[in-house]
Design an enzyme around this catalytic site. Structure first.
Site, mmCIF file in Angstrom:
data_model
loop_
_atom_site.group_PDB
_atom_site.id
_atom_site.type_symbol
_atom_site.label_atom_id
_atom_site.label_comp_id
_atom_site.label_asym_id
_atom_site.label_seq_id
_atom_site.Cartn_x
_atom_site.Cartn_y
_atom_site.Cartn_z
ATOM 1 N N ILE A 23 0.923 -1.172 0.054
ATOM 2 C CA ILE A 23 -0.077 0.164 -0.106
ATOM 3 C C ILE A 23 0.991 1.339 -0.020
ATOM 4 O O ILE A 23 0.374 2.184 -0.495
ATOM 5 C CB ILE A 23 -1.077 0.040 0.924
ATOM 6 C CG1 ILE A 23 -2.363 0.996 0.901
ATOM 7 C CG2 ILE A 23 -0.223 0.199 2.450
ATOM 8 C CD1 ILE A 23 -3.001 0.988 -0.312
ATOM 9 N N SER B 291 12.193 0.853 6.497
ATOM 10 C CA SER B 291 11.610 -0.412 6.271
ATOM 11 C C SER B 291 12.802 -1.159 6.278
ATOM 12 O O SER B 291 13.919 -0.841 5.795
ATOM 13 C CB SER B 291 11.017 -0.102 4.738
ATOM 14 O OG SER B 291 10.253 -1.253 4.420
ATOM 15 N N ARG B 292 12.568 -2.541 6.520
ATOM 16 C CA ARG B 292 13.666 -3.464 6.575
ATOM 17 C C ARG B 292 14.051 -3.874 5.193
ATOM 18 O O ARG B 292 15.211 -4.129 4.796
ATOM 19 C CB ARG B 292 13.117 -4.808 7.315
ATOM 20 C CG ARG B 292 12.850 -4.335 8.793
ATOM 21 C CD ARG B 292 12.133 -5.794 9.549
ATOM 22 N NE ARG B 292 11.031 -5.753 8.546
ATOM 23 C CZ ARG B 292 9.993 -6.889 9.050
ATOM 24 N NH1 ARG B 292 10.151 -7.529 9.949
ATOM 25 N NH2 ARG B 292 9.025 -7.218 8.108
ATOM 26 N N LYS C 178 -5.357 1.788 7.982
ATOM 27 C CA LYS C 178 -6.295 0.886 8.759
ATOM 28 C C LYS C 178 -5.907 -0.504 8.616
ATOM 29 O O LYS C 178 -5.215 -0.904 7.672
ATOM 30 C CB LYS C 178 -7.828 1.281 7.742
ATOM 31 C CG LYS C 178 -7.494 0.973 6.253
ATOM 32 C CD LYS C 178 -7.244 -0.239 5.687
ATOM 33 C CE LYS C 178 -8.258 -1.276 6.126
ATOM 34 N NZ LYS C 178 -7.756 -2.674 5.055
HETATM 35 P P1 NAP Z 1 2.384 -5.618 3.246
HETATM 36 O O1 NAP Z 1 2.846 -5.180 1.984
HETATM 37 O O2 NAP Z 1 2.362 -7.036 3.494
HETATM 38 O O3 NAP Z 1 3.134 -4.790 4.253
HETATM 39 C C1 NAP Z 1 3.652 -3.721 4.396
HETATM 40 C C2 NAP Z 1 5.203 -3.503 4.955
HETATM 41 O O4 NAP Z 1 5.209 -3.588 6.372
HETATM 42 C C3 NAP Z 1 6.043 -4.822 4.446
HETATM 43 O O5 NAP Z 1 6.631 -4.310 3.258
HETATM 44 C C4 NAP Z 1 6.985 -4.850 5.702
HETATM 45 O O6 NAP Z 1 8.028 -3.940 5.372
HETATM 46 C C5 NAP Z 1 6.328 -4.102 6.860
HETATM 47 N N1 NAP Z 1 6.111 -5.282 7.849
HETATM 48 C C6 NAP Z 1 5.417 -6.356 7.528
HETATM 49 N N2 NAP Z 1 5.349 -7.049 8.597
HETATM 50 C C7 NAP Z 1 6.301 -6.305 9.530
HETATM 51 C C8 NAP Z 1 6.623 -6.479 10.979
HETATM 52 N N3 NAP Z 1 6.180 -7.693 11.707
HETATM 53 N N4 NAP Z 1 7.389 -5.803 11.560
HETATM 54 C C9 NAP Z 1 7.987 -4.715 10.864
HETATM 55 N N5 NAP Z 1 7.427 -4.419 9.449
HETATM 56 C C10 NAP Z 1 6.563 -5.051 8.900
HETATM 57 O O7 NAP Z 1 1.162 -4.960 3.514
HETATM 58 P P2 NAP Z 1 0.163 -3.867 2.698
HETATM 59 O O8 NAP Z 1 -0.702 -4.657 1.928
HETATM 60 O O9 NAP Z 1 0.811 -2.761 2.359
HETATM 61 O O10 NAP Z 1 -0.932 -3.498 3.943
HETATM 62 C C11 NAP Z 1 -0.503 -2.778 5.094
HETATM 63 C C12 NAP Z 1 -1.595 -2.037 5.621
HETATM 64 O O11 NAP Z 1 -2.200 -1.212 4.733
HETATM 65 C C13 NAP Z 1 -2.700 -3.059 6.074
HETATM 66 O O12 NAP Z 1 -3.119 -2.505 7.727
HETATM 67 C C14 NAP Z 1 -3.554 -2.885 5.305
HETATM 68 O O13 NAP Z 1 -4.895 -3.282 5.866
HETATM 69 C C15 NAP Z 1 -3.519 -1.403 4.728
HETATM 70 N N6 NAP Z 1 -4.060 -1.448 3.434
HETATM 71 C C16 NAP Z 1 -3.669 -2.494 2.421
HETATM 72 C C17 NAP Z 1 -4.293 -2.225 1.257
HETATM 73 C C18 NAP Z 1 -3.845 -3.213 0.099
HETATM 74 O O14 NAP Z 1 -4.564 -3.010 -1.115
HETATM 75 N N7 NAP Z 1 -2.726 -3.873 0.121
HETATM 76 C C19 NAP Z 1 -5.241 -1.229 0.762
HETATM 77 C C20 NAP Z 1 -5.425 -0.154 1.930
HETATM 78 C C21 NAP Z 1 -4.811 -0.306 3.349
HETATM 79 P P3 NAP Z 1 9.453 -4.287 5.510
HETATM 80 O O15 NAP Z 1 9.727 -5.679 5.434
HETATM 81 O O16 NAP Z 1 10.571 -3.938 4.370
HETATM 82 O O17 NAP Z 1 10.062 -3.709 6.818
#
Ligand code: NAP
Length: 308
Positions: free
Chosen positions: A12, A34-35, A88
């Protein structure tokens, strides 16, 4: 422009936050935390403490991590005197959201719990249309293909990941915005794949003073994706489609933008600028309370294992 740091450079952040900040007249993306991820040309940190120590000039941190790891980082940023924006859902539990809010208020800092779907084009028009009518029935249909929208995201199946409520909470953020009366969960059925911790589908019923309010969420839906809210009133039926991007009344479509979801994140960052200027807190936990209650009250039904 005010410097801002973005943490969690994943799906996101790349899809929405980075372009919205780049196009914003209010914000300058000054650092990432970010890691694994980074943004070309932007100073990159792998640890939030290091960023907070090295960049006292950055007053705002926007957190795009999944909900479970988010609290510790949000609290660090607030304790370092920074304003915080939360993707969110705003946390993994309601109690940690309350703790963040108390800390922000004690320190006179902004805390912005974002609900991006509330900023879809037609949500304000739907709210205005419903405001003068008596609701008789409201039904949410949120059916999408998890493989398409969450490929390889293990955290959505883990405790705190919310499963199908991760997108479903977007519907509930719209419902709680456009329906004036409060609703609460009265029953739920949660379909949980064997070996997983969170539901892949859910049926939820809610109490409302005048209307039957129900929702069906399903992550196994291939083909056309459905993000629809139908609201029958004493004076016509409103339909919101595509997550709030399109609206119709009694089958007649309201005029809208071609790419009506494109404004969501620019509007979130514009709102962040207003909140920071006022040192205000925006922490509406109603959508999350509904999900927490559905998880508390819901009857679990085991369904076939789900493989990514
Ligand atoms: P994602 O790509 O799986 O995770 C986002 C980033 O968070 C990862 O690239 C990782 O970055 C970091 N991360 C993940 N687990 C972690 C941990 N245990 N500790 C520290 N850093 C961690 O997820 P996403 O889809 O972007 O979603 C993130 C949030 O945005 C969620 O709450 C989701 O509900 C919301 N959201 C998502 C979307 C969508 O379409 N995907 C839409 C609207 C809102 P690093 O490994 O580089 O640190």
């Amino acid at each position: 422009m005010t410097p801002i740091a973005l943490m969690g450079i994943g799906k996101i952040a790349v899809d929405q936050h980075v372009p919205a900040i780049a196009a914003s007249p209010d914000w300058d993306l000054a650092a990432t935390i970010s890691r694994n991820g980074s943004v070309p040309g932007v100073e990159a940190f792998t640890d939030i403490e290091a960023m907070l120590d090295a960049r006292p000039d950055i007053p705002v941190v926007s957190l795009c991590l999944p909900p479970v790891p988010r609290f510790a980082h949000a609290m660090r940023a607030l304790r370092a005197g920074r304003h915080v924006m939360l993707e969110k859902p705003p946390g993994a539990t309601l109690a940690e959201c309350h703790a963040l809010e108390a800390t922000a208020r004690e320190r006179d800092l902004t805390l912005h719990a974002t609900w991006h779907s509330r900023h879809a084009d037609m949500v304000p028009a739907a709210k205005a249309w419903l405001a003068h009518r008596t609701l008789r029935r409201l039904h949410v249909t949120w059916k999408e293909d998890v493989r398409r929208w969450h490929p390889g995201q293990a955290w959505i199946w883990e405790p705190g990941g919310m499963g199908v409520f991760d997108p479903g909470i977007n519907a509930l953020s719209i419902v709680t915005e456009i329906v004036a009366d409060p609703i609460h969960v009265t029953s739920a059925v949660l379909e949980v794949p064997e070996g997983r911790q969170t539901p892949i589908a859910a049926d939820v019923a809610f109490h409302h003073p005048t209307a039957a309010v129900t929702a069906v969420f399903d992550w196994r839906h291939e083909g056309d994706q459905t993000w629809r809210i139908e609201a029958e009133t004493d004076d016509g039926t409103l339909t919101l489609d595509d997550g709030g991007a399109r609206m119709a009344v009694d089958g007649t479509a309201a005029a809208g933008e071609a790419d009506a979801l494109a404004g969501e994140y620019p509007r979130l960052y514009a709102r962040l600028a207003d909140l920071v200027a006022a040192k205000a807190v925006d922490m509406d936990l109603r959508p999350m309370t509904l999900v927490a209650d559905a998880m508390t009250l819901g009857r679990r039904v085991a369904v076939a294992p789900f493989e990514d």
